[in-house]
Write an enzyme that holds these catalytic residues in place. Structure first.
Site, short mmCIF file in Angstrom:
data_model
loop_
_atom_site.label_atom_id
_atom_site.label_comp_id
_atom_site.label_asym_id
_atom_site.label_seq_id
_atom_site.Cartn_x
_atom_site.Cartn_y
_atom_site.Cartn_z
N LYS A 44 0.81 -1.22 0.00
CA LYS A 44 0.00 0.00 0.00
C LYS A 44 0.85 1.27 0.00
O LYS A 44 0.33 2.34 -0.28
CB LYS A 44 -0.97 -0.01 1.19
CG LYS A 44 -1.82 -1.27 1.30
CD LYS A 44 -2.88 -1.41 0.25
CE LYS A 44 -4.12 -0.66 0.60
NZ LYS A 44 -5.29 -1.11 -0.20
C1 LIG Z 1 -3.24 -6.80 4.20
C2 LIG Z 1 -3.99 -6.42 2.96
N1 LIG Z 1 -4.29 -7.37 2.09
C3 LIG Z 1 -4.98 -7.10 0.96
C4 LIG Z 1 -5.45 -5.82 0.70
C5 LIG Z 1 -6.24 -5.57 -0.55
O1 LIG Z 1 -5.58 -4.77 -1.50
P1 LIG Z 1 -6.39 -3.78 -2.41
O2 LIG Z 1 -7.00 -2.76 -1.49
O3 LIG Z 1 -5.41 -3.17 -3.34
O4 LIG Z 1 -7.46 -4.55 -3.10
C6 LIG Z 1 -5.15 -4.80 1.60
C7 LIG Z 1 -5.67 -3.45 1.37
O5 LIG Z 1 -6.16 -2.77 2.22
C8 LIG Z 1 -4.40 -5.10 2.77
O6 LIG Z 1 -4.09 -4.14 3.65
#
Ligand SMILES: Cc1ncc(COP(=O)(O)O)c(C=O)c1O
Length: 325
Positions: A44
């Site tokens: 992120k």
């Molecule tokens: C630990 C974790 N896994 C998966 C995701 C999912 O990613 P995305 O928001 O890009 O779909 C996030 C996003 O908040 C996350 O923090």
């Protein structure tokens, strides 16, 4: 001398690591894009910086301003690093379901953290969606990030993560597997990869308790699909604008127990100390293993680090309490 001018310049260019033991009965080569190598220990960081840069460029974020976001921690960490380097204040609004460690880490990097209840509807004024919006409106010189609907989120992955994966696999990637929350990672990477080779399959990992899979397969937003679950970071009770359903070929659901067990297995069998949604992604990939052949190159993206889950999936007492052993 070789050095970065600040911590933000170290974001991206994460390694691609072959999985061996945990995928021993998979015919394809399985490669993990290990995003905990980013300075905030998650994928992120990429979109957090991109959202801030784009908001600065068009004047939504002004000098000395306050950044406000609803975040489960990883986006908050990325925003916090950028806020420090660029001189902004940061308020993170999160839910009581998240690991306490995530809040402690955010506070350590200077963010103010506001915790909201998880088990309320998104339009309830106490929800973290409503609270972050309200704080964004009430705080002077504030900018509400809204990672769910902010196009810079997916754009970061279209511009960086997708091209990195394409180059690291020399264009040989056949399948991309990743957990879906805001949808930024899957949609940005998918757009880039499908532009290079439309045959690449994009598989999203979802949780039980989330609306994504049913919506993708039927076009129905079914409120009966929504109930509390344990897996962190993936699945939603809303349809974020960053999820481009047209680019996703399949959604696979993984149980809370399997996600936790496979998170631990990744650490023990591969030496990759990753977060909870990474266990879900690997288990989802294994559930789909009969679709792969010897020539396939599968990339699974591992969103974050295990350090944020020490009190949960990596804690034996917690695992016993959940009946996950
Ligand atoms: C630990 C974790 N896994 C998966 C995701 C999912 O990613 P995305 O928001 O890009 O779909 C996030 C996003 O908040 C996350 O923090």
């Amino acid at each position: 001398m070789q050095y970065a001018n600040n911590i933000l310049e170290t974001i991206g260019n994460t390694p691609l690591v072959k999985l061996n033991k945990i995928t021993s009965d998979v015919k394809a080569v399985v490669l993990a894009k290990v995003e905990s190598f980013n300075p905030g220990n998650s994928v992120k960081d990429r979109m957090a910086l991109k959202m801030i840069e784009d908001a600065e460029a068009d004047g939504r974020l002004k000098p000395g301003g306050t950044i406000v976001e609803g975040t489960s921690g990883n986006t908050g960490m990325g925003l916090a690093l950028a806020a420090i380097v660029k001189g902004y204040k940061l308020i993170c609004v999160s839910t009581d379901k998240q690991s306490k460690e995530k809040f402690d880490v955010l506070r350590a990097v200077g963010a103010e953290v506001i915790v909201c209840p998880t088990d309320v509807a998104p339009d309830d004024p106490r929800s973290y969606y409503s609270t972050s919006k309200r704080i964004g409106q009430e705080t002077p010189n504030a900018w509400y990030v809204n990672q769910y609907d902010n196009p810079s989120n997916a754009l970061a992955h279209y511009e960086q993560t997708g091209p990195e994966i394409w180059e690291q696999t020399a264009g040989k990637i056949t399948h991309f597997v990743v957990g879906v929350g805001t949808g930024g990672t899957i949609s940005g990477v998918a757009k880039y990869l499908k532009e290079r080779n439309p045959a690449i399959k994009i598989w999203g990992i979802d949780t039980y308790g989330s609306v994504f899979k049913k919506y993708h397969e039927t076009g129905i937003f079914d409120e009966n699909e929504i109930y509390p679950y344990i897996t962190e970071g993936i699945g939603e009770d809303i349809l974020p604008e960053n999820v481009d359903f047209s680019l996703i070929d399949h959604f696979e659901k993984v149980t809370d127990k399997d996600a936790a067990v496979y998170t631990r297995r990744l650490a023990k069998e591969e030496g990759i100390f990753a977060g909870n949604s990474c266990g879900a992604a690997v288990k989802g990939l294994l559930q789909l293993k009969n679709n792969f052949n010897e020539n396939d190159v599968v990339v699974v993206l591992l969103h974050d680090s295990g350090s944020r889950y020490i009190g949960k999936m990596y804690n034996d007492e917690w695992m016993k309490e959940q009946n996950f052993f």
